[in-house]
Design a protein around this motif. Structure first.
Motif, short mmCIF file in Angstrom:
data_model
loop_
_atom_site.label_atom_id
_atom_site.label_comp_id
_atom_site.label_asym_id
_atom_site.label_seq_id
_atom_site.Cartn_x
_atom_site.Cartn_y
_atom_site.Cartn_z
N ARG A 22 -34.87 -27.87 -27.51
CA ARG A 22 -34.01 -29.00 -27.19
C ARG A 22 -34.82 -30.09 -26.48
N MET A 25 -37.09 -31.79 -28.93
CA MET A 25 -36.33 -32.66 -29.82
C MET A 25 -35.95 -33.95 -29.11
N GLU A 26 -35.57 -33.84 -27.82
CA GLU A 26 -35.20 -35.04 -27.06
C GLU A 26 -36.43 -35.90 -26.78
N VAL A 28 -39.01 -36.36 -28.78
CA VAL A 28 -39.39 -37.18 -29.93
C VAL A 28 -38.35 -38.24 -30.23
N ASP A 29 -37.19 -38.14 -29.58
CA ASP A 29 -36.11 -39.08 -29.92
C ASP A 29 -36.44 -40.54 -29.64
N LEU A 32 -38.57 -42.20 -32.22
CA LEU A 32 -37.88 -42.26 -33.50
C LEU A 32 -36.76 -43.30 -33.48
N ARG A 33 -36.16 -43.52 -32.29
CA ARG A 33 -35.16 -44.60 -32.17
C ARG A 33 -35.83 -45.95 -32.44
N GLN A 36 -36.34 -46.26 -36.05
CA GLN A 36 -35.08 -46.56 -36.71
C GLN A 36 -34.75 -48.04 -36.59
N MET A 44 -35.72 -44.41 -42.20
CA MET A 44 -35.49 -43.07 -41.66
C MET A 44 -35.44 -42.03 -42.78
N PHE A 47 -38.79 -41.27 -43.61
CA PHE A 47 -39.38 -40.45 -42.55
C PHE A 47 -39.00 -38.98 -42.72
N PHE A 48 -37.73 -38.73 -43.03
CA PHE A 48 -37.28 -37.33 -43.18
C PHE A 48 -37.89 -36.67 -44.41
N MET B 167 -35.43 -31.22 -43.25
CA MET B 167 -35.54 -32.69 -43.13
C MET B 167 -35.41 -33.34 -44.51
N TRP B 259 -30.67 -33.13 -35.85
CA TRP B 259 -30.84 -31.84 -35.18
C TRP B 259 -29.65 -31.39 -34.36
#
Lengths: 342, 350
Positions: A22, A25-26, A28-29, A32-33, A36, A44, A47-48, B167, B259
């Motif tokens: 968690r 993940m937070e 890298v947020d 990534l924002r 975006q 995005m 990116f995925f 992804m 996620w």
């Protein structure tokens, strides 16, 4: 399968074990924002998709294309720029035969032996595999107690690794093995099965069926269970004979599944390698040498490695596989359409 | 008796026996023996000592000849049951054998040598599980190393497979963008390119990237599996778009949507893919065989096949190593088989 939307997710990210995940993940947020904001939703999506596409590109598509280049070069050098261009020489060498029915008359006699062996193997293995899986699926589709247990019984070898499969049977078929023990009890002399050209080929066919039949049985069983029960009830009311029920109801309605399975078995049979390589090593002599082993040995294991020749042979095999896969996809699509109409 | 027989052979609904019922049961019971028998035999054999493995006819359970130490002789001797001329049987230890005559001593009275015809002696057998077959490979081969390599490859490849494929599946199921069809087709096309077709150029690419003789060279080419993308995409398509719209309304970033919403909801499909991936990667053989040429990098499968192909096969070690290699897959079979069978029946992919 279908996603059900519960009030609380079934996969609890709050679990203690997930805390570092968690956190990562937070972490890298924020970048990534920013991505975006600059690249938008389409960015995005890219990116995925990117990691997957990169790996596909580097490890599947790129080798697929440079394989053609490899097949037109000669020498033993590994990297493409160091290799010399020879045009279609490698193909010419593969096809250099004075009599196409006799592998010994060819410049690359092992290639043609491998082609011949693979041809026989495909013919025998596909026929027997379909027969055995179909009979098993029909039996499992009967009104059985503990059906899932019996289904699991036939599925067990599918999960075993090819190396384990090869070793299990090598151990049974050897001179002091279980098979000879059983035959000895019946009064037969022990026989070294894997040292015998014909028996080792039969063993390759039998072992590969043993290892994979559960998989195809499963697909056929799913097909059988999708056949509406009321058709059988109607037939029973009319007093139709069982053979007629099979030929007029079961077989036609199973046909799409059966065709897909046939093509799948074909595709796998053409590429046969692992379990047979461990079981017989391609021998005795070249009696169980198949195409994949020929490519592997020509490209990697032989004293005089010839990557160009291996590439040319692999492209010929790939051509056969592409035809078979396209066949499978078109069959799959037509059976899907039938399913939609229902 | 006939009552019992009647009870045992009764049929549902009181119908009589049809020939197809007999075929069914012969097929099923035969299948039970043919499918499990070979593996069970292998497990049973793995507990036998090298001497017991060389015996023909083999015994079902691991028996060895009992040994005794006799004062005055260094080595332990084999113990035999001997029928003497008077018809009496005694237990004697064999010192040496010359032709058909065996020179034996009584363990309690080692001074006197008795000559016995070998047809009159029978070995005294006892059951013994050769656990050194299992402990031996840890010292004789780099077995721990292989085990670790296999576990590393399996775990890392499965994790990367789950992340990368989920992804891609998210992008392909929840976004409208140019080139989506092309991306789908590309992934579909890779189904047609099995390893046996591209191994020569793939090897050169992996070498050029410096991944030859590295576990990463085994892991990376396998992680973007088309099957994985398909399973996950099919599943994600059934997640309602409203959930995503609502999250966007709440200012969630796309990454958070992925996620925090998509991944938890896709858990069942992820679990299926994880099980598949573990079995695939654990069982992989041809590609690791090509990429790994240094002994200390072998995975279990490669190590096993190399050692079993040697001239003097040490079967007692090979058998035990094979059993250890089977364990994870057998555990998957016992506990997770249900997920795999529904996965295959649902997608037709392996």
């Amino acid at each position: 399968m279908k996603a059900d939307i519960p009030g609380k997710p079934g996969f609890n990210f709050g679990d203690a074990a997930m805390v570092p995940v968690r956190f990562a993940m937070e972490l890298v947020d924020p970048p990534l924002r920013w991505l975006q904001r600059t690249a938008g939703l389409g960015g995005m999506a890219t990116f995925f998709l990117l990691p997957n596409m990169l790996i596909f590109g580097i490890f599947v598509l790129l080798p697929f294309f440079i394989n053609f280049a490899y097949s037109m070069t000669g020498g033993a050098a590994l990297f493409l720029p160091d290799r010399n261009f020879v045009g279609a020489d490698q193909y010419a060498r593969l096809f250099d035969c004075s009599n196409y029915l006799d592998p010994n008359s060819c410049a690359e006699d092992t290639f043609w032996t491998a082609v011949g062996n693979t041809g026989w193997f495909v013919l025998l293995q596909v026929t027997l595999m379909i027969g055995v899986s179909l009979v098993t699926a029909l039996i499992l589709n009967r009104d059985l107690r503990a059906r899932s247990f019996w289904r699991a019984v036939f599925f067990f070898p599918v999960l075993l690794s090819p190396v384990v499969v090869g070793l299990i049977w090598k151990w049974i078929l050897q001179r002091q093995g279980l098979l000879n023990f059983g035959l000895y009890g019946l009064g037969f002399e022990p026989h070294a099965w894997l040292n015998d050209r014909n028996w080792s080929f039969a063993a390759a066919v039998g072992v590969s069926i043993w290892a994979h039949m559960g998989f195809y049985t499963l697909i056929l069983l799913a097909g059988l269970q999708a056949i509406p029960k009321d058709l059988y009830e109607a037939a029973e009311m009319d007093g139709t004979k069982p053979t007629r029920v099979f030929l007029r109801i079961t077989l036609p309605l199973l046909a799409p599944n059966l065709l897909v399975v046939i093509v799948l078995v074909l595709i796998r049979a053409v590429q046969i390698f692992d379990e047979v390589y461990v079981l017989t090593g391609g021998g005795p002599g070249t009696s169980t040498l198949f195409l994949t082993q020929y490519i592997y040995e020509t490209g990697f294991a032989a004293q005089l490695r010839n990557p160009g020749l291996a590439a040319a042979a692999s492209i010929l095999m790939g051509a056969v596989l592409v035809v078979l896969t396209l066949l499978q996809l078109s069959l799959g699509r037509s059976s899907e359409k039938k399913g939609d109409r229902k | 008796m006939s009552r019992i027989a009647q009870f045992l052979f009764r049929r549902k609904g009181g119908r009589g026996w049809h020939w197809t019922d007999i075929v069914t049961w012969v097929w099923l019971v035969g299948g039970l023996f043919i499918m499990f028998g070979p593996a069970v035999w292998l497990v049973g054999s793995s507990f036998k000592s090298p001497a017991a493995l060389a015996e023909f006819p083999p015994t079902i359970l691991p028996y060895i000849t009992q040994k005794v130490t006799v004062s005055g002789i260094d080595k332990p001797l084999d113990l035999y049951e001997v029928t003497l001329e008077g018809g009496k049987t005694v237990k004697l230890a064999e010192v040496r054998r010359v032709g058909v005559v065996s020179q034996m001593v009584d363990p309690s009275n080692p001074g006197e040598v008795i000559k016995v015809n070998i047809s009159q002696r029978k070995p005294v057998r006892e059951m013994s599980f050769a656990s050194e077959n299992y402990t031996g490979p840890f010292t004789h081969f780099d077995f721990v190393r292989y085990l670790w390599n296999s576990v590393f490859v399996t775990v890392v490849a499965t994790l990367i497979t789950l992340i990368v494929n989920s992804m891609a599946a998210f992008a392909l199921s929840k976004y409208e963008f140019r080139g989506r069809t092309i991306a789908m087709l590309l992934i579909l096309a890779t189904l047609m390119v099995p390893l046996s077709v591209i191994m020569v150029p793939l090897y050169s690419i992996v070498s050029a990237l410096g991944l030859f003789n590295s576990l990463w060279g085994v892991i990376l080419p396998t992680v973007a599996t088309p099957t994985g993308v398909f399973i996950l995409r099919q599943y994600m398509l059934t997640i309602p778009d409203e959930l995503i719209d609502a999250a966007r309304m709440d200012k969630a970033s796309e990454w958070q949507i992925y996620w925090r919403i998509i991944l938890p909801l896709t858990a069942p499909a992820l679990a299926v893919l994880a099980i598949f991936s573990v079995v695939w990667r654990w069982n992989d053989f041809l590609w690791p065989l090509i990429v790994l040429s240094r002994k200390e990098l072998y995975t279990l499968q490669v190590g096993l096949s190399i050692y079993s192909g040697e001239l003097n096969v040490q079967w007692h070690f090979i058998l035990a190593m094979t059993v250890v290699t089977m364990i994870p897959v057998v555990l998957v079979f016992i506990f997770l088989q249900r997920f795999i069978t529904t996965g295959i029946a649902g997608t037709g992919l392996k």
